[in-house]
Design a protein around this motif. Structure first.
Motif, PDB file in Angstrom:
ATOM      1  N   PHE A 193     -10.379 -12.811   6.738  1.00  0.00           N
ATOM      2  CA  PHE A 193     -11.814 -13.083   6.819  1.00  0.00           C
ATOM      3  C   PHE A 193     -12.612 -11.804   7.077  1.00  0.00           C
ATOM      4  O   PHE A 193     -13.661 -11.578   6.469  1.00  0.00           O
ATOM      5  CB  PHE A 193     -12.142 -14.128   7.889  1.00  0.00           C
ATOM      6  N   VAL A 194     -12.132 -10.958   7.971  1.00  0.00           N
ATOM      7  CA  VAL A 194     -12.837  -9.703   8.282  1.00  0.00           C
ATOM      8  C   VAL A 194     -12.966  -8.843   7.031  1.00  0.00           C
ATOM      9  O   VAL A 194     -14.041  -8.301   6.741  1.00  0.00           O
ATOM     10  CB  VAL A 194     -12.115  -8.950   9.420  1.00  0.00           C
ATOM     11  N   GLN A 195     -11.889  -8.725   6.279  1.00  0.00           N
ATOM     12  CA  GLN A 195     -11.946  -7.940   5.040  1.00  0.00           C
ATOM     13  C   GLN A 195     -12.959  -8.533   4.067  1.00  0.00           C
ATOM     14  O   GLN A 195     -13.748  -7.817   3.455  1.00  0.00           O
ATOM     15  CB  GLN A 195     -10.565  -7.861   4.385  1.00  0.00           C
ATOM     16  N   TYR A 196     -12.943  -9.861   3.941  1.00  0.00           N
ATOM     17  CA  TYR A 196     -13.912 -10.545   3.081  1.00  0.00           C
ATOM     18  C   TYR A 196     -15.338 -10.246   3.557  1.00  0.00           C
ATOM     19  O   TYR A 196     -16.222  -9.937   2.752  1.00  0.00           O
ATOM     20  CB  TYR A 196     -13.644 -12.054   3.086  1.00  0.00           C
ATOM     21  N   ALA A 197     -15.581 -10.357   4.855  1.00  0.00           N
ATOM     22  CA  ALA A 197     -16.933 -10.151   5.389  1.00  0.00           C
ATOM     23  C   ALA A 197     -17.427  -8.739   5.098  1.00  0.00           C
ATOM     24  O   ALA A 197     -18.559  -8.555   4.627  1.00  0.00           O
ATOM     25  CB  ALA A 197     -16.950 -10.431   6.889  1.00  0.00           C
ATOM     26  N   PHE A 198     -16.605  -7.742   5.353  1.00  0.00           N
ATOM     27  CA  PHE A 198     -17.031  -6.365   5.099  1.00  0.00           C
ATOM     28  C   PHE A 198     -17.210  -6.088   3.600  1.00  0.00           C
ATOM     29  O   PHE A 198     -18.097  -5.346   3.213  1.00  0.00           O
ATOM     30  CB  PHE A 198     -16.047  -5.369   5.712  1.00  0.00           C
ATOM     31  N   ASP A 199     -16.398  -6.712   2.768  1.00  0.00           N
ATOM     32  CA  ASP A 199     -16.476  -6.472   1.326  1.00  0.00           C
ATOM     33  C   ASP A 199     -17.584  -7.264   0.625  1.00  0.00           C
ATOM     34  O   ASP A 199     -18.077  -6.835  -0.412  1.00  0.00           O
ATOM     35  CB  ASP A 199     -15.146  -6.831   0.648  1.00  0.00           C
ATOM     36  N   ASN A 200     -17.987  -8.405   1.182  1.00  0.00           N
ATOM     37  CA  ASN A 200     -18.866  -9.321   0.445  1.00  0.00           C
ATOM     38  C   ASN A 200     -20.161  -9.726   1.144  1.00  0.00           C
ATOM     39  O   ASN A 200     -21.040 -10.289   0.483  1.00  0.00           O
ATOM     40  CB  ASN A 200     -18.099 -10.603   0.118  1.00  0.00           C
ATOM     41  N   LEU A 201     -20.288  -9.477   2.434  1.00  0.00           N
ATOM     42  CA  LEU A 201     -21.441 -10.017   3.158  1.00  0.00           C
ATOM     43  C   LEU A 201     -22.425  -8.953   3.637  1.00  0.00           C
ATOM     44  O   LEU A 201     -23.322  -9.248   4.421  1.00  0.00           O
ATOM     45  CB  LEU A 201     -20.955 -10.873   4.345  1.00  0.00           C
ATOM     46  N   GLU A 202     -22.260  -7.735   3.168  1.00  0.00           N
ATOM     47  CA  GLU A 202     -23.210  -6.654   3.454  1.00  0.00           C
ATOM     48  C   GLU A 202     -23.406  -6.405   4.942  1.00  0.00           C
ATOM     49  O   GLU A 202     -24.502  -6.089   5.398  1.00  0.00           O
ATOM     50  CB  GLU A 202     -24.555  -6.941   2.772  1.00  0.00           C
ATOM     51  N   VAL A 203     -22.327  -6.534   5.712  1.00  0.00           N
ATOM     52  CA  VAL A 203     -22.377  -6.231   7.140  1.00  0.00           C
ATOM     53  C   VAL A 203     -21.570  -4.969   7.416  1.00  0.00           C
ATOM     54  O   VAL A 203     -20.622  -4.653   6.700  1.00  0.00           O
ATOM     55  CB  VAL A 203     -21.856  -7.393   8.013  1.00  0.00           C
ATOM     56  N   THR A 204     -21.977  -4.248   8.448  1.00  0.00           N
ATOM     57  CA  THR A 204     -21.248  -3.055   8.868  1.00  0.00           C
ATOM     58  C   THR A 204     -20.680  -3.212  10.270  1.00  0.00           C
ATOM     59  O   THR A 204     -19.967  -2.333  10.749  1.00  0.00           O
ATOM     60  CB  THR A 204     -22.160  -1.816   8.840  1.00  0.00           C
ATOM     61  N   ARG A 205     -21.004  -4.319  10.918  1.00  0.00           N
ATOM     62  CA  ARG A 205     -20.530  -4.568  12.286  1.00  0.00           C
ATOM     63  C   ARG A 205     -20.263  -6.061  12.456  1.00  0.00           C
ATOM     64  O   ARG A 205     -21.082  -6.894  12.074  1.00  0.00           O
ATOM     65  CB  ARG A 205     -21.572  -4.110  13.293  1.00  0.00           C
ATOM     66  N   LEU A 206     -19.103  -6.373  13.041  1.00  0.00           N
ATOM     67  CA  LEU A 206     -18.767  -7.741  13.415  1.00  0.00           C
ATOM     68  C   LEU A 206     -18.567  -7.793  14.919  1.00  0.00           C
ATOM     69  O   LEU A 206     -18.010  -6.862  15.511  1.00  0.00           O
ATOM     70  CB  LEU A 206     -17.494  -8.210  12.705  1.00  0.00           C
TER      71      LEU A 206
END
Length: 177
Positions: A116-129
């Protein structure tokens, strides 16, 4: 969309047919004790509301932000995601997750969160979780730490639950770490 985790386990969108699984798993008090925003008891009305909310968000935005973790038979056994992220408008997001009791202790939450983290960084335009964990939930803290989240602090007596007031551990991960 289907994201493979391992050994037939995978992340997908949430489906209307997941209601029974939500009712079964989220009526386990250990989940709502650790995640105070999940009500107990978890009712049919709550399940209907959550599923509709997720489906509407996906329909309106075209982006998936909240995934069902499924076993090899396709049955929902957990959830990993972000609630109502405004993709492209903010650079950070708070993640949340839960896993059915029968599947804990097998490294599955660690593996699913990594995907999920990889997906979020690759697809959701976020730089911080970020993630917040009640201090007694050491298993969840270990899942984050195994995914290289850094403990950034302790918010003392920060979260009130039906069982008391607890310290909340604040974790963070930057893209590229």
């Amino acid at each position: 969309m289907k994201l493979d985790v391992r050994d037939g386990f995978h992340l997908t969108s949430i489906y209307l047919t997941d209601k029974t699984a939500y009712l079964k798993h989220l009526n386990d008090r250990s989940i709502s004790d650790a995640i105070p925003v999940i009500p107990y008891p978890y009712t049919e009305a709550t399940a209907d509301w959550w599923i509709q909310r997720r489906l509407e968000f996906l329909r309106e935005t075209g982006r998936e932000i909240s995934f069902a973790l499924r076993n090899s038979e396709g049955y929902l056994i957990g959830s990993f995601g972000i609630d109502d992220l405004k993709v492209g408008r903010v650079h950070r997001a708070e993640i949340g997750y839960w896993l059915a009791k029968a599947y804990r202790g097998q490294g599955l939450a660690t593996d699913a969160l990594r995907i999920f983290v990889q997906y979020a960084f690759d697809n959701l335009e976020v730089t911080r979780l970020t993630a917040h964990v009640l201090d007694f939930n050491t298993a969840s803290a270990k899942v984050l730490e195994r995914n290289i989240f850094k403990l950034e602090g302790c918010l003392r007596q920060h979260t009130r639950t039906r069982n008391g007031i607890f310290n909340t551990l604040a974790y963070g991960l930057l893209k590229g770490e």
